[in-house]
Scaffold this motif. Structure first.
Motif, mmCIF file in Angstrom:
data_model
loop_
_atom_site.group_PDB
_atom_site.id
_atom_site.type_symbol
_atom_site.label_atom_id
_atom_site.label_comp_id
_atom_site.label_asym_id
_atom_site.label_seq_id
_atom_site.Cartn_x
_atom_site.Cartn_y
_atom_site.Cartn_z
ATOM 1 N N MET A 75 0.851 -1.430 -0.054
ATOM 2 C CA MET A 75 -0.120 -0.086 0.057
ATOM 3 C C MET A 75 1.106 1.258 -0.037
ATOM 4 N N MET A 76 0.319 2.586 -0.558
ATOM 5 C CA MET A 76 0.997 3.586 -0.504
ATOM 6 C C MET A 76 0.340 4.864 -0.358
ATOM 7 N N THR A 77 0.718 5.641 0.679
ATOM 8 C CA THR A 77 0.029 7.065 0.862
ATOM 9 C C THR A 77 1.027 7.854 0.782
ATOM 10 N N SER A 78 2.331 7.930 1.488
ATOM 11 C CA SER A 78 3.120 8.984 1.444
ATOM 12 C C SER A 78 3.804 9.509 0.040
ATOM 13 N N ALA A 79 4.005 8.282 -0.586
ATOM 14 C CA ALA A 79 4.827 8.635 -2.046
ATOM 15 C C ALA A 79 3.724 9.268 -2.918
ATOM 16 N N VAL A 80 2.564 8.935 -2.732
ATOM 17 C CA VAL A 80 1.481 9.248 -3.727
ATOM 18 C C VAL A 80 1.038 10.897 -3.367
#
Ligand SMILES: Cc1cc2nc3c(=O)[nH]c(=O)nc-3n(C[C@H](O)[C@H](O)[C@H](O)COP(=O)(O)O)c2cc1C
Length: 344
Positions: A269-274
Motif C-alpha cells: 500500500m502507498m500513501t506518502s509517496a502518492v
C-alpha cells in the motif's frame, strides 16, 4: 489472469498496488484518479470514534442548552436526525466513491471500544464498502492495564465487528504488541481475514523555544519499509492459507514493492509517496515493478510472492538474534576518530 493479478481478502485485484487510508482516498474525485493510474483497491481514511462521539455530544449539548432556557426553543432546532453527523458524511463518501469506482473499496474504522463499532461497521457494509479495515491505533499509556488487558480489548473489537458484518475484515496492526506473532494469530482467530503491517505512529516533537509539544506529520521514506518487511517475513509462513497480508509504510518505488512481495505481502500500500508525487505515482511504481520482473525473469507476482519468507520450520527469533549480533560486530569504526573541540 495478468502478470500482476493478486488476491487480497478474497477480492480479485488487477495488481498488488493499493492506495492506503489517507487524505487523497477520502475525496471521491481523487480516488477515481488513483484508480485511473492503477491503484487496484482504495482504502478510505478512517472513521474515528472521537469524531462521532464529539459531534453527537456537541449536538446534544446544543439541544439541551436551548431546552433549558426556553421550552419553546426546541422548535427552532431541526429534528436530531436532520443533522448530518461525521458518520453520515462518511457514509455518503462511501456511497459516492463506490458509484465512481470499479476497484474494491475498503472502509476504515478507528475503533477502541467494542459495541458501538459493530453498528458503524454494519452501516459501512450497507453503504457499499467491499471490505472493512480496522485501524487499531492506540498508545497503551494506562499503567492500570497490562498487556493482556490491552490485547483482550482489541480482540473483543475484532470479534465484535466480525460478527456484525459479512464482508471481509482486515486489521491494521501497530508494531508495539509485546508478543506480536501471538497477537496476530489471535486476531485471525477472532475473525480477521487479513492483517495490514504496520500502522505508522506519529511521534510528537518538542519545541524547546516555545516550550510546546508540536505535532508534525512527516511523510515516510523507503528505509521505514524494514520494520514491516521483517514482520511480513515472520508472519507469512505462520499465517499461510489463513489470512491475507497487506504491507504499509515505506513503499515508494517499484523495488520497494518487489521487496514487500518477496517477503510474502499479498498487496503493498502507498500513501506518502502518492502525497508527494500525485496519483500518477501508481503508474510509475507499476512500471518499475514490471521492469524489475522482466530484468529478473519473473513471469508473475505470484512467482515472486513469498520467495524470501522464513520457512515454516525456521525459528525467526534465533535467526533475528544471530543477525543482530552479526550486524553489531560487523560495524567497523575508523581507526582515526574525528578530533573533538579542545576541552577546558
Ligand atoms: C496525512 C495522512 C493521513 C492518514 N490517515 C489515515 C487514516 O485515516 N487511517 C489509517 O489507518 N491510516 C492513515 N494514514 C496512514 C497511512 O494509511 C499509511 O499506513 C502510512 O502513511 C504508512 O504508509 P506510507 O509509508 O505509504 O505513507 C494516514 C497517513 C497520512 C500521511
Amino acid at each position: 489472469m495478468g502478470r500482476l493479478t493478486s488476491t487480497y481478502l478474497g477480492l480479485e485485484l488487477r495488481s498488488p498496488l493499493v492506495a492506503s487510508a489517507g487524505p487523497l482516498t477520502g475525496r471521491p474525485e481523487v480516488a477515481e484518479r488513483l484508480q485511473e493510474h492503477g491503484a487496484a483497491a482504495i482504502v478510505l481514511p478512517s472513521l474515528f470514534e472521537e469524531q462521532i462521539v464529539q459531534h453527537d455530544t456537541d449536538l446534544l449539548l446544543a439541544l439541551e442548552q436551548g431546552s433549558q432556557h426556553f421550552a419553546e426553543a426546541l422548535d427552532y432546532f431541526p429534528d436530531f436526525p436532520t443533522f448530518e453527523s461525521s458518520a453520515d458524511r462518511y457514509f455518503s463518501v462511501v456511497q459516492e466513491t463506490r458509484e465512481r469506482l470499479d476497484v474494491p473499496l475498503i472502509a476504515s474504522l478507528n475503533a477502541f471500544s467494542a459495541g458501538g463499532w459493530e453498528r458503524y461497521a454494519k452501516m459501512l457494509e450497507e453503504a457499499g464498502a467491499d471490505a472493512i479495515e480496522l485501524n487499531l491505533y492506540r498508545v497503551a499509556a494506562d499503567p492500570q492495564k497490562n498487556c493482556a488487558d490491552v490485547e483482550a480489548e482489541d480482540i473483543a473489537v475484532i470479534a465484535g465487528v466480525r460478527k456484525a458484518v459479512s464482508i471481509p475484515l482486515a486489521v491494521k496492526l501497530a508494531p508495539y504488541y509485546t508478543a506480536l506473532a501471538n497477537f496476530a494469530a489471535n486476531a485471525v482467530r477472532a475473525g480477521a481475514d487479513g492483517l495490514v503491517l504496520m500502522n505508522r505512529f506519529y511521534q510528537p516533537d518538542v519545541d524547546p523555544e516555545a516550550r510546546e509539544v508540536v505535532s508534525r506529520l512527516e511523510l515516510s521514506h523507503s528505509w521505514e519499509l524494514r520494520l514491516p518487511l521483517r514482520w511480513m517475513a515472520i508472519l507469512r509462513p505462520q499465517l499461510a492459507g489463513r489470512a491475507s497480508l497487506g504491507l504499509t509504510t515505506g513503499v515508494s518505488t517499484g523495488v520497494d514493492a518487489v521487496k514487500a512481495l518477496m517477503v510474502g505481502a499479498d498487496v503493498c500500500m502507498m500513501t506518502s509517496a502518492v502525497l508527494r508525487e500525485g496519483p500518477v505515482h501508481f503508474a510509475t511504481v507499476e512500471r518499475e515493478l514490471l521492469d524489475w520482473m522482466d530484468e529478473h525473469d519473473y513471469e508473475s507476482v505470484a512467482e515472486l510472492r513469498g520467495s524470501l519468507s522464513y520457512a515454516a520450520t525456521d525459528d525467526p527469533a534465533v535467526y533475528e538474534r544471530a543477525n543482530y549480533l552479526r550486524m553489531l560486530h560487523a560495524w567497523t569504526t575508523p581507526t582515526r576518530l574525528k578530533p573533538g573541540p579542545p576541552r577546558g
